[in-house]
Design a protein around this motif. Structure first.
Motif, PDB file in Angstrom:
ATOM      1  N   PRO A 213       1.350  13.083  -3.750  1.00  0.00           N
ATOM      2  CA  PRO A 213       1.091  12.545  -5.086  1.00  0.00           C
ATOM      3  C   PRO A 213       1.946  11.307  -5.348  1.00  0.00           C
ATOM      4  O   PRO A 213       3.146  11.312  -5.072  1.00  0.00           O
ATOM      5  N   GLY A 214       1.300  10.249  -5.853  1.00  0.00           N
ATOM      6  CA  GLY A 214       2.040   9.010  -6.120  1.00  0.00           C
ATOM      7  C   GLY A 214       1.934   8.008  -4.988  1.00  0.00           C
ATOM      8  O   GLY A 214       2.242   6.830  -5.173  1.00  0.00           O
ATOM      9  N   CYS A 215       1.492   8.429  -3.813  1.00  0.00           N
ATOM     10  CA  CYS A 215       1.284   7.489  -2.698  1.00  0.00           C
ATOM     11  C   CYS A 215      -0.212   7.261  -2.531  1.00  0.00           C
ATOM     12  O   CYS A 215      -1.015   8.172  -2.741  1.00  0.00           O
ATOM     13  N   LYS A 216      -0.546   6.051  -2.161  1.00  0.00           N
ATOM     14  CA  LYS A 216      -1.961   5.703  -1.978  1.00  0.00           C
ATOM     15  C   LYS A 216      -2.156   4.938  -0.690  1.00  0.00           C
ATOM     16  O   LYS A 216      -1.227   4.310  -0.192  1.00  0.00           O
ATOM     17  N   ARG A 217      -3.395   4.981  -0.214  1.00  0.00           N
ATOM     18  CA  ARG A 217      -3.778   4.010   0.811  1.00  0.00           C
ATOM     19  C   ARG A 217      -4.077   2.728   0.042  1.00  0.00           C
ATOM     20  O   ARG A 217      -4.960   2.706  -0.821  1.00  0.00           O
ATOM     21  N   LEU A 218      -3.344   1.677   0.366  1.00  0.00           N
ATOM     22  CA  LEU A 218      -3.423   0.460  -0.446  1.00  0.00           C
ATOM     23  C   LEU A 218      -4.419  -0.544   0.129  1.00  0.00           C
ATOM     24  O   LEU A 218      -4.510  -0.715   1.353  1.00  0.00           O
ATOM     25  N   SER A 219      -5.117  -1.216  -0.754  1.00  0.00           N
ATOM     26  CA  SER A 219      -5.991  -2.317  -0.352  1.00  0.00           C
ATOM     27  C   SER A 219      -5.104  -3.515  -0.003  1.00  0.00           C
ATOM     28  O   SER A 219      -3.935  -3.566  -0.399  1.00  0.00           O
ATOM     29  N   PRO A 220      -5.645  -4.499   0.722  1.00  0.00           N
ATOM     30  CA  PRO A 220      -4.815  -5.663   1.066  1.00  0.00           C
ATOM     31  C   PRO A 220      -4.176  -6.335  -0.158  1.00  0.00           C
ATOM     32  O   PRO A 220      -3.014  -6.746  -0.101  1.00  0.00           O
ATOM     33  N   GLU A 221      -4.908  -6.383  -1.271  1.00  0.00           N
ATOM     34  CA  GLU A 221      -4.311  -7.000  -2.477  1.00  0.00           C
ATOM     35  C   GLU A 221      -3.213  -6.135  -3.070  1.00  0.00           C
ATOM     36  O   GLU A 221      -2.183  -6.636  -3.527  1.00  0.00           O
ATOM     37  N   SER A 222      -3.446  -4.832  -3.075  1.00  0.00           N
ATOM     38  CA  SER A 222      -2.441  -3.932  -3.644  1.00  0.00           C
ATOM     39  C   SER A 222      -1.149  -3.939  -2.827  1.00  0.00           C
ATOM     40  O   SER A 222      -0.069  -3.738  -3.368  1.00  0.00           O
ATOM     41  N   VAL A 223      -1.264  -4.160  -1.521  1.00  0.00           N
ATOM     42  CA  VAL A 223      -0.057  -4.214  -0.693  1.00  0.00           C
ATOM     43  C   VAL A 223       0.849  -5.331  -1.198  1.00  0.00           C
ATOM     44  O   VAL A 223       2.062  -5.146  -1.344  1.00  0.00           O
ATOM     45  N   LEU A 224       0.244  -6.466  -1.482  1.00  0.00           N
ATOM     46  CA  LEU A 224       1.047  -7.591  -1.965  1.00  0.00           C
ATOM     47  C   LEU A 224       1.704  -7.256  -3.303  1.00  0.00           C
ATOM     48  O   LEU A 224       2.882  -7.548  -3.522  1.00  0.00           O
ATOM     49  N   ARG A 225       0.931  -6.617  -4.180  1.00  0.00           N
ATOM     50  CA  ARG A 225       1.487  -6.232  -5.489  1.00  0.00           C
ATOM     51  C   ARG A 225       2.629  -5.223  -5.326  1.00  0.00           C
ATOM     52  O   ARG A 225       3.662  -5.316  -5.985  1.00  0.00           O
ATOM     53  N   GLU A 226       2.431  -4.265  -4.435  1.00  0.00           N
ATOM     54  CA  GLU A 226       3.452  -3.226  -4.215  1.00  0.00           C
ATOM     55  C   GLU A 226       4.743  -3.850  -3.671  1.00  0.00           C
ATOM     56  O   GLU A 226       5.851  -3.487  -4.070  1.00  0.00           O
ATOM     57  N   ILE A 227       4.574  -4.807  -2.771  1.00  0.00           N
ATOM     58  CA  ILE A 227       5.761  -5.438  -2.175  1.00  0.00           C
ATOM     59  C   ILE A 227       6.475  -6.308  -3.206  1.00  0.00           C
ATOM     60  O   ILE A 227       7.706  -6.296  -3.308  1.00  0.00           O
ATOM     61  N   GLU A 228       5.699  -7.000  -4.009  1.00  0.00           N
ATOM     62  CA  GLU A 228       6.302  -7.824  -5.063  1.00  0.00           C
ATOM     63  C   GLU A 228       7.131  -6.942  -6.010  1.00  0.00           C
ATOM     64  O   GLU A 228       8.287  -7.251  -6.318  1.00  0.00           O
ATOM     65  N   ALA A 229       6.539  -5.832  -6.427  1.00  0.00           N
ATOM     66  CA  ALA A 229       7.236  -4.928  -7.351  1.00  0.00           C
ATOM     67  C   ALA A 229       8.479  -4.320  -6.682  1.00  0.00           C
ATOM     68  O   ALA A 229       9.523  -4.146  -7.321  1.00  0.00           O
ATOM     69  N   SER A 230       8.375  -4.020  -5.409  1.00  0.00           N
ATOM     70  CA  SER A 230       9.511  -3.417  -4.700  1.00  0.00           C
ATOM     71  C   SER A 230      10.645  -4.424  -4.536  1.00  0.00           C
ATOM     72  O   SER A 230      11.825  -4.083  -4.722  1.00  0.00           O
ATOM     73  N   LEU A 231      10.295  -5.662  -4.192  1.00  0.00           N
ATOM     74  CA  LEU A 231      11.321  -6.702  -4.032  1.00  0.00           C
ATOM     75  C   LEU A 231      12.096  -6.887  -5.340  1.00  0.00           C
ATOM     76  O   LEU A 231      13.307  -7.093  -5.338  1.00  0.00           O
ATOM     77  N   LYS A 232      11.373  -6.768  -6.457  1.00  0.00           N
ATOM     78  CA  LYS A 232      12.023  -6.966  -7.764  1.00  0.00           C
ATOM     79  C   LYS A 232      13.115  -5.950  -8.027  1.00  0.00           C
ATOM     80  O   LYS A 232      14.066  -6.217  -8.762  1.00  0.00           O
ATOM     81  N   VAL A 233      12.976  -4.746  -7.467  1.00  0.00           N
ATOM     82  CA  VAL A 233      14.022  -3.738  -7.682  1.00  0.00           C
ATOM     83  C   VAL A 233      14.970  -3.638  -6.495  1.00  0.00           C
ATOM     84  O   VAL A 233      15.812  -2.742  -6.436  1.00  0.00           O
ATOM     85  N   GLY A 234      14.816  -4.538  -5.531  1.00  0.00           N
ATOM     86  CA  GLY A 234      15.807  -4.609  -4.453  1.00  0.00           C
ATOM     87  C   GLY A 234      15.419  -3.962  -3.133  1.00  0.00           C
ATOM     88  O   GLY A 234      16.229  -3.867  -2.218  1.00  0.00           O
ATOM     89  N   ILE A 235      14.176  -3.484  -3.026  1.00  0.00           N
ATOM     90  CA  ILE A 235      13.702  -2.952  -1.730  1.00  0.00           C
ATOM     91  C   ILE A 235      13.189  -4.133  -0.928  1.00  0.00           C
ATOM     92  O   ILE A 235      12.293  -4.858  -1.379  1.00  0.00           O
ATOM     93  N   GLU A 236      13.761  -4.340   0.264  1.00  0.00           N
ATOM     94  CA  GLU A 236      13.458  -5.568   1.004  1.00  0.00           C
ATOM     95  C   GLU A 236      12.821  -5.327   2.356  1.00  0.00           C
ATOM     96  O   GLU A 236      12.519  -6.271   3.079  1.00  0.00           O
ATOM     97  N   SER A 237      12.635  -4.056   2.740  1.00  0.00           N
ATOM     98  CA  SER A 237      12.009  -3.814   4.043  1.00  0.00           C
ATOM     99  C   SER A 237      10.881  -2.799   3.903  1.00  0.00           C
ATOM    100  O   SER A 237      10.958  -1.861   3.090  1.00  0.00           O
TER     101      SER A 237
END
Ligand code: PBG
Length: 331
Positions: free
Chosen positions: A49-73
């Motif tokens: 629960p809470g994890c998804k198979r992400l579309s190519p666009e969602s991957v970019l959004r997920e990474i952007e949101a993660s970078l904002k909170v300090g997740i870099e890898s």
């Protein structure tokens, strides 16, 4: 009572406790595994629960949101359509495969992100094994390693910073190192799944990728959960073969193995809090039986205390968000 020692004095306030806190955790220690698929919408993963198979666009959004909170890898796991799966997993080294395309688009958009790729055949194998299956059911080692080398080089060409072989074939670290170097990628690192156990905790991950073995199990290549000394043998080989970082997987039930590797290597040690660990914690929290913002930090802190430098966890973004907004303090 007349006691000369009262250990509780050192626990009397948050300030005093923080004087001697031994372990700390920050977003830099967390790596985020992402499931990707080639579709225009996201798809829920029922057992995670809470994890998804992400579309190519969602991957970019997920990474952007993660970078904002300090997740870099980030490490990518592709769900491959059945039609592209073969017994030798050739899709794994398709220059235009989903992982390769994702690497290129993420690198272009977020050059600051560190991109990690999993090397193994299971997402691409019509047999659902990490290696090539012979007619008698044996998993072929050397033939598999030759394909893994092509997969690793193709991921490096597409922009991978770190290659993470999770297949547990013998000799793959040395062979992949040599292939990467020959192809001009001496700067690409190898994070070896050194002590990867034949664990039932991978169940939800196999649901997520639809990658469960069609027959047999993975016990002839992944390690026996009863063993710790064998991890030292794998460690020694990985070091000799040129691994840059070593990993223990799963994490929570194998803290002793994390600590064993920590004491026996100068290399960075990673640990993977796997899908089943995530699912257990998530299920209990969703039922109100455990408190998520308390139990998740505790589970991650325990993995750090055991000796992990880096933790791969599906809680990475959530945890970093809590640290940033002050919900959670980790030393
Ligand atoms: C594939 C691979 C697996 C995981 C990571 N890479 C599954 C397996 O070996 O069967 C499991 C990760 C998880 O459960 O979160 N070689």
């Amino acid at each position: 009572m007349s006691l000369s020692q009262r250990p509780r004095r050192n626990r009397k306030s948050e300030t005093v406790r923080s004087f001697h806190r031994e372990t700390w955790l920050s977003p830099q220690h967390l790596m985020s595994p992402l499931f990707i698929h080639d579709a225009s919408t996201d798809e829920d993963i029922v057992s995670m629960p809470g994890c998804k198979r992400l579309s190519p666009e969602s991957v970019l959004r997920e990474i952007e949101a993660s970078l904002k909170v300090g997740i870099e890898s980030f490490v990518f796991f592709p769900a491959t359509p059945e039609a592209l799966k073969t017994s030798e997993g050739e899709e794994s080294f398709n220059a235009n495969g989903l992982v390769q395309q994702t690497l290129r688009s993420v690198k272009q958009r977020f050059p600051e992100a560190t991109l990690v790729t999993d090397v193994a055949l299971d997402p691409y194998s019509s047999d659902g094994h990490d290696g090539i299956v012979a007619p008698d059911g044996t998993i072929l080692n050397d033939e598999t390693v030759a394909v893994l080398c092509k997969q690793a080089v193709s991921q490096a060409e597409a922009g991978a910073d770190i290659i993470a072989p999770s297949d547990m074939m013998d000799g793959r670290i040395g062979a992949i190192r040599q292939s990467l170097d020959e192809a001009g990628f001496s700067n690409v690192s190898i994070l070896s799944y050194t002590a990867k156990y034949a664990s039932a905790f991978y169940g939800p991950f196999r649901d997520a990728l639809d990658s469960a073995p069609k027959s047999g199990d993975k016990k002839t290549y992944q390690m026996d959960p009863a063993n710790a000394r064998e991890a030292l043998r794998e460690l020694q080989l990985d070091e000799e073969e040129g691994a840059d970082m070593v990993m223990v997987k799963p994490a929570g039930a194998y803290l002793d193995v994390i600590s064993l590797l920590r004491e026996n290597t100068a290399l960075p040690v990673a640990a993977y809090q796997v899908s089943g660990e995530y699912a257990m914690l998530k299920a209990a929290c969703q039922n109100g039986w455990l408190s998520e913002e308390k139990v998740v930090p505790e589970s991650l802190m325990a993995i750090r205390r055991a000796g992990a430098d880096i933790i791969l966890t599906y809680f990475a973004k959530q945890m970093a968000t809590w640290m940033k907004d002050g919900t959670v303090h980790c030393g």
